[in-house]
Design a protein around this motif. Sequence first.
Motif, short mmCIF file in Angstrom:
data_model
loop_
_atom_site.label_atom_id
_atom_site.label_comp_id
_atom_site.label_asym_id
_atom_site.label_seq_id
_atom_site.Cartn_x
_atom_site.Cartn_y
_atom_site.Cartn_z
N SER A 110 0.87 -1.17 0.00
CA SER A 110 0.00 0.00 0.00
C SER A 110 0.91 1.23 0.00
CB SER A 110 -0.94 -0.02 1.20
OG SER A 110 -0.24 0.31 2.37
N SER A 111 0.32 2.41 0.00
CA SER A 111 1.08 3.66 -0.09
C SER A 111 2.11 3.78 1.04
CB SER A 111 0.14 4.85 0.02
OG SER A 111 -1.13 4.56 -0.47
N THR A 112 1.76 3.25 2.19
CA THR A 112 2.64 3.37 3.36
C THR A 112 4.01 2.76 3.07
OG1 THR A 112 0.68 3.31 4.75
CG2 THR A 112 2.77 2.90 5.85
N THR B 265 -5.73 13.48 3.65
CA THR B 265 -7.06 12.89 3.55
C THR B 265 -7.82 12.93 4.87
OG1 THR B 265 -5.86 11.40 2.10
CG2 THR B 265 -8.16 10.87 2.47
N ASP C 151 3.85 12.93 -0.42
CA ASP C 151 2.77 11.94 -0.38
C ASP C 151 1.61 12.57 -1.14
OD1 ASP C 151 0.26 10.91 0.34
OD2 ASP C 151 0.83 10.45 2.39
N GLN D 285 -5.68 2.90 -4.60
CA GLN D 285 -7.08 2.77 -4.14
C GLN D 285 -7.73 4.09 -3.78
OE1 GLN D 285 -4.46 2.35 -2.28
NE2 GLN D 285 -4.88 2.39 -0.09
N LYS D 286 -7.16 5.20 -4.27
CA LYS D 286 -7.75 6.51 -3.96
C LYS D 286 -8.22 7.14 -5.27
CE LYS D 286 -6.38 6.11 0.43
NZ LYS D 286 -5.62 6.78 1.48
C1 PLP Z 1 -4.65 6.53 2.43
C2 PLP Z 1 -3.48 7.40 2.63
C3 PLP Z 1 -2.23 6.90 3.04
C4 PLP Z 1 -2.01 5.47 3.41
O1 PLP Z 1 -2.32 4.65 2.40
P1 PLP Z 1 -2.26 3.04 2.46
O2 PLP Z 1 -2.41 2.76 1.01
O3 PLP Z 1 -3.39 2.62 3.30
O4 PLP Z 1 -0.93 2.68 3.00
C5 PLP Z 1 -1.18 7.78 3.13
N1 PLP Z 1 -1.32 9.07 2.85
C6 PLP Z 1 -2.49 9.60 2.48
C7 PLP Z 1 -2.59 11.06 2.19
C8 PLP Z 1 -3.60 8.78 2.34
O5 PLP Z 1 -4.77 9.30 1.94
#
Ligand code: PLP
Length: 356
Positions: A60-62, A135, A161, A186-187
Amino acid sequence: MQERLFTPGPTEVRAELLNELARPQLHHRTEEFVQLYDSIQAYLKQLLFTENPVLLFTSSSTGAMEAAVTNGVKKRCLNLVNGAFGERWHEIAVMNGVPCDKLEIEWDKAIKPELVDEALASGKYDALTLVFNDTSTGVLNPLAEISEVMKKYDEVLFFVDAVSAMGGVEIRVDEWGIDMCLAGLQKAFGLPAGLAVASVSERLLARAREVEPRSYYFNLPLMYKYHQQSQTPVTPAIPQMFALKKQLEDIVEGEGIEKRFKRHQEMAAVVQEWALKHFDIYPEEGYWSPTITCILNTRDISVGDLNRELVNKYACRIASGYGKLKEKCFRIAHMGDLNLIDIKGLLAAIEDILGL
Ligand SMILES: *Cc1c(COP(=O)(O)O)cnc(C)c1O
């Protein structure tokens, strides 16, 4: 009935994109895979206005946030915080033993360029992390203006980010000198979770080669070495890559990048106007996000009850406030492949439930 998601991740995924996930598997050490990788690469560069390579992370983004601070900090990193994800980036640096400080301001305020300038003038830092669109609060930080300040500080790498912005908001990676610009799918991409993407600059790769490796899975020089062969060092999430290719094709050649950004602004404007009429907006004016609106619960409604009724009666789901803002706010995501009809329908459903 299938629930419709107006949540800021995961977001709605179109059926055509879901179908891509069901394709027969490709082996990743084949010519077909190389073609898939290359076409994704070309589209992502267009989307981000960059010549930099855009690496794929099966996480995931993390995971990509972790890669930035473990690879790109030699001296000390400054983490800018005005929301939960800014805070997370700081925690990631701390937990990985990366030297860092955080600079936190109130969560309903945007981070201003002067603040960044003042902090970097200390000469203590060689990297900076910024969440473009937090977010948790619906604040869009002024990235272009901050990037102007960054140009004064040659030594300081700039990590952004862009998780809930990329694919919905313009990001000019090269013009703004962003050394790593990352997002999960997924965003605002409107795809299932499981893959993150990040552009990486030459300066960052050079830094990463000088830093004692802190990670194997997220080792940028290793990832880049494979990237040069249109490959990933480890088995990637191949189904997500099929879906990503299709979505990028639709964005770049179908809807058009500019039109996609404009659609997000139009959806945001509708939600903002509605929020001001019936409630209030959490962040300070002038920095409202085009992809998510964090609405201040001025009527003291039960956010939990509202969401339950939305799910039961209309098969729609919104998000409560994040963390400490849980009942103080609620959040409506207007990102990905949603359109004005979807948004107006949702707002009408909320009016019905609350008797507005
Ligand atoms: C959702 C989100 C994350 C974390 O994303 P994951 O994919 O759940 O790891 C990090 N930064 C922002 C700004 C987000 O919206």
